[in-house]
Design a protein around this motif. Sequence first.
Motif, PDB file in Angstrom:
ATOM      1  N   LEU A 142      30.257  25.442  22.047  1.00 15.39           N
ATOM      2  CA  LEU A 142      28.965  25.500  21.357  1.00 15.39           C
ATOM      3  C   LEU A 142      28.127  24.272  21.689  1.00 15.39           C
ATOM      4  N   GLU A 143      28.756  23.094  21.749  1.00 17.24           N
ATOM      5  CA  GLU A 143      28.005  21.880  22.085  1.00 17.24           C
ATOM      6  C   GLU A 143      27.516  21.923  23.532  1.00 17.24           C
ATOM      7  N   ARG A 144      28.342  22.448  24.429  1.00 16.11           N
ATOM      8  CA  ARG A 144      27.891  22.574  25.829  1.00 16.11           C
ATOM      9  C   ARG A 144      26.733  23.560  25.942  1.00 16.11           C
ATOM     10  N   LEU A 145      26.782  24.643  25.158  1.00 16.58           N
ATOM     11  CA  LEU A 145      25.676  25.614  25.177  1.00 16.58           C
ATOM     12  C   LEU A 145      24.405  25.013  24.577  1.00 16.58           C
ATOM     13  N   ALA A 146      24.558  24.241  23.509  1.00 17.95           N
ATOM     14  CA  ALA A 146      23.392  23.703  22.817  1.00 17.95           C
ATOM     15  C   ALA A 146      22.762  22.526  23.561  1.00 17.95           C
ATOM     16  N   THR A 147      23.547  21.802  24.352  1.00 21.16           N
ATOM     17  CA  THR A 147      22.998  20.640  25.045  1.00 21.16           C
ATOM     18  C   THR A 147      22.664  20.912  26.505  1.00 21.16           C
ATOM     19  N   GLY A 148      23.148  22.006  27.052  1.00 22.45           N
ATOM     20  CA  GLY A 148      22.855  22.327  28.443  1.00 22.45           C
ATOM     21  C   GLY A 148      21.442  22.851  28.610  1.00 22.45           C
ATOM     22  N   HIS A 149      20.750  22.356  29.617  1.00 24.97           N
ATOM     23  CA  HIS A 149      19.350  22.751  29.818  1.00 24.97           C
ATOM     24  C   HIS A 149      19.217  24.221  30.200  1.00 24.97           C
ATOM     25  N   GLU A 150      20.229  24.773  30.869  1.00 25.24           N
ATOM     26  CA  GLU A 150      20.109  26.166  31.292  1.00 25.24           C
ATOM     27  C   GLU A 150      20.530  27.145  30.201  1.00 25.24           C
ATOM     28  N   HIS A 151      21.363  26.708  29.246  1.00 27.26           N
ATOM     29  CA  HIS A 151      21.853  27.626  28.215  1.00 27.26           C
ATOM     30  C   HIS A 151      21.144  27.466  26.870  1.00 27.26           C
ATOM     31  N   ARG A 152      20.534  26.346  26.618  1.00 31.70           N
ATOM     32  CA  ARG A 152      19.934  26.089  25.313  1.00 31.70           C
ATOM     33  C   ARG A 152      18.827  27.091  24.956  1.00 31.70           C
ATOM     34  N   PRO A 153      17.914  27.425  25.889  1.00 33.00           N
ATOM     35  CA  PRO A 153      16.897  28.442  25.530  1.00 33.00           C
ATOM     36  C   PRO A 153      17.522  29.778  25.139  1.00 33.00           C
ATOM     37  N   TRP A 154      18.620  30.151  25.797  1.00 38.37           N
ATOM     38  CA  TRP A 154      19.265  31.413  25.461  1.00 38.37           C
ATOM     39  C   TRP A 154      19.900  31.348  24.070  1.00 38.37           C
ATOM     40  N   LEU A 155      20.406  30.195  23.704  1.00 37.72           N
ATOM     41  CA  LEU A 155      20.969  30.035  22.371  1.00 37.72           C
ATOM     42  C   LEU A 155      19.877  30.164  21.305  1.00 37.72           C
ATOM     43  N   ILE A 156      18.720  29.593  21.575  1.00 37.57           N
ATOM     44  CA  ILE A 156      17.595  29.695  20.633  1.00 37.57           C
ATOM     45  C   ILE A 156      17.126  31.149  20.524  1.00 37.57           C
ATOM     46  N   VAL A 157      17.029  31.833  21.665  1.00 39.52           N
ATOM     47  CA  VAL A 157      16.615  33.248  21.660  1.00 39.52           C
ATOM     48  C   VAL A 157      17.637  34.087  20.894  1.00 39.52           C
ATOM     49  N   ALA A 158      18.928  33.815  21.109  1.00 37.89           N
ATOM     50  CA  ALA A 158      19.964  34.572  20.389  1.00 37.89           C
ATOM     51  C   ALA A 158      19.853  34.336  18.886  1.00 37.89           C
ATOM     52  N   GLY A 159      19.597  33.090  18.484  1.00 39.78           N
ATOM     53  CA  GLY A 159      19.433  32.813  17.056  1.00 39.78           C
ATOM     54  C   GLY A 159      18.248  33.546  16.461  1.00 39.78           C
ATOM     55  N   VAL A 160      17.123  33.588  17.173  1.00 41.80           N
ATOM     56  CA  VAL A 160      15.930  34.294  16.677  1.00 41.80           C
ATOM     57  C   VAL A 160      16.197  35.791  16.611  1.00 41.80           C
ATOM     58  N   VAL A 161      16.867  36.361  17.608  1.00 40.68           N
ATOM     59  CA  VAL A 161      17.165  37.798  17.600  1.00 40.68           C
ATOM     60  C   VAL A 161      18.082  38.147  16.432  1.00 40.68           C
ATOM     61  N   VAL A 162      19.083  37.302  16.177  1.00 36.97           N
ATOM     62  CA  VAL A 162      19.995  37.580  15.062  1.00 36.97           C
ATOM     63  C   VAL A 162      19.253  37.486  13.729  1.00 36.97           C
ATOM     64  N   ILE A 163      18.323  36.537  13.619  1.00 36.72           N
ATOM     65  CA  ILE A 163      17.508  36.446  12.398  1.00 36.72           C
ATOM     66  C   ILE A 163      16.644  37.696  12.246  1.00 36.72           C
ATOM     67  N   LEU A 164      16.044  38.163  13.342  1.00 33.00           N
ATOM     68  CA  LEU A 164      15.221  39.385  13.263  1.00 33.00           C
ATOM     69  C   LEU A 164      16.061  40.593  12.877  1.00 33.00           C
ATOM     70  N   ILE A 165      17.289  40.673  13.365  1.00 36.29           N
ATOM     71  CA  ILE A 165      18.175  41.773  12.966  1.00 36.29           C
ATOM     72  C   ILE A 165      18.455  41.685  11.471  1.00 36.29           C
ATOM     73  N   GLY A 166      18.638  40.460  10.972  1.00 36.78           N
ATOM     74  CA  GLY A 166      18.877  40.296   9.538  1.00 36.78           C
ATOM     75  C   GLY A 166      17.670  40.634   8.692  1.00 36.78           C
ATOM     76  N   LEU A 167      16.463  40.515   9.270  1.00 41.01           N
ATOM     77  CA  LEU A 167      15.249  40.837   8.513  1.00 41.01           C
ATOM     78  C   LEU A 167      14.907  42.320   8.524  1.00 41.01           C
ATOM     79  N   LEU A 168      15.549  43.090   9.400  1.00 42.23           N
ATOM     80  CA  LEU A 168      15.278  44.526   9.438  1.00 42.23           C
ATOM     81  C   LEU A 168      15.707  45.169   8.121  1.00 42.23           C
ATOM     82  N   PRO A 169      14.970  46.163   7.665  1.00 42.29           N
ATOM     83  CA  PRO A 169      15.363  46.805   6.419  1.00 42.29           C
ATOM     84  C   PRO A 169      16.661  47.581   6.628  1.00 42.29           C
ATOM     85  N   SER A 170      17.508  47.543   5.604  1.00 42.11           N
ATOM     86  CA  SER A 170      18.780  48.269   5.709  1.00 42.11           C
ATOM     87  C   SER A 170      18.516  49.746   5.401  1.00 42.11           C
ATOM     88  N   GLY A 171      19.073  50.611   6.191  1.00 43.39           N
ATOM     89  CA  GLY A 171      18.850  52.044   6.021  1.00 43.39           C
ATOM     90  C   GLY A 171      20.010  52.696   5.308  1.00 43.39           C
TER      91      GLY A 171
END
Length: 176
Positions: A142-171
């Motif tokens: 996790l630290e290598r992903l968060a501090t690496g220049h090539e992987h950090r943007p993907w970690l941020i995008v994954a966090g935003v996508v997971v938050i958006l999934i959590g904000l979707l209304p439950s059916g």
Amino acid sequence: QCRACKGTEPIELSVSRAMFSLPSPSWLFLIAGFALLACAIVLPAQAELREVEWHRDQAIAAEAVQQERYSRHRRYLAAIEARDPVVIRSLMLTQLRELPADRSPLTGQKFAIDRLPDADVLTDLDPPEASPPPLPTPRSLLERLATGHEHRPWLIVAGVVVILIGLLPSGGSGRP
């Protein structure tokens, strides 16, 4: 049972069911997404802090070596100014290649006094250089992903996508 107690039982059961019911799965996604974003923000700052502390420790060690060197040179200068016989004799022998008047070279010795190598006094006074510890490297994936220049943007995008999934209304829950 009394008439007043009849209406309270269903209310108590509904309150206890609400207290012990499982949370909505969307909360788990929200928590995981915020945790990923927090890791993407906090872990690079911690890595930079470790690197800065490492540089600070190296500067402190270099300063300690210089202080020791300075104190050794001051003691040697004080011994010369005080005309310490041991120091004067060693300087005469190594730098001027002269023996004191009351001494003579040993007979039958292989090496003459002229063959002695020059003794650099300053190198003998210098303390050994401190070997610095290695620069700390990322410890976890996790630290290598968060501090690496090539992987950090993907970690941020994954966090935003997971938050958006959590904000979707439950059916299918039947709630409006």
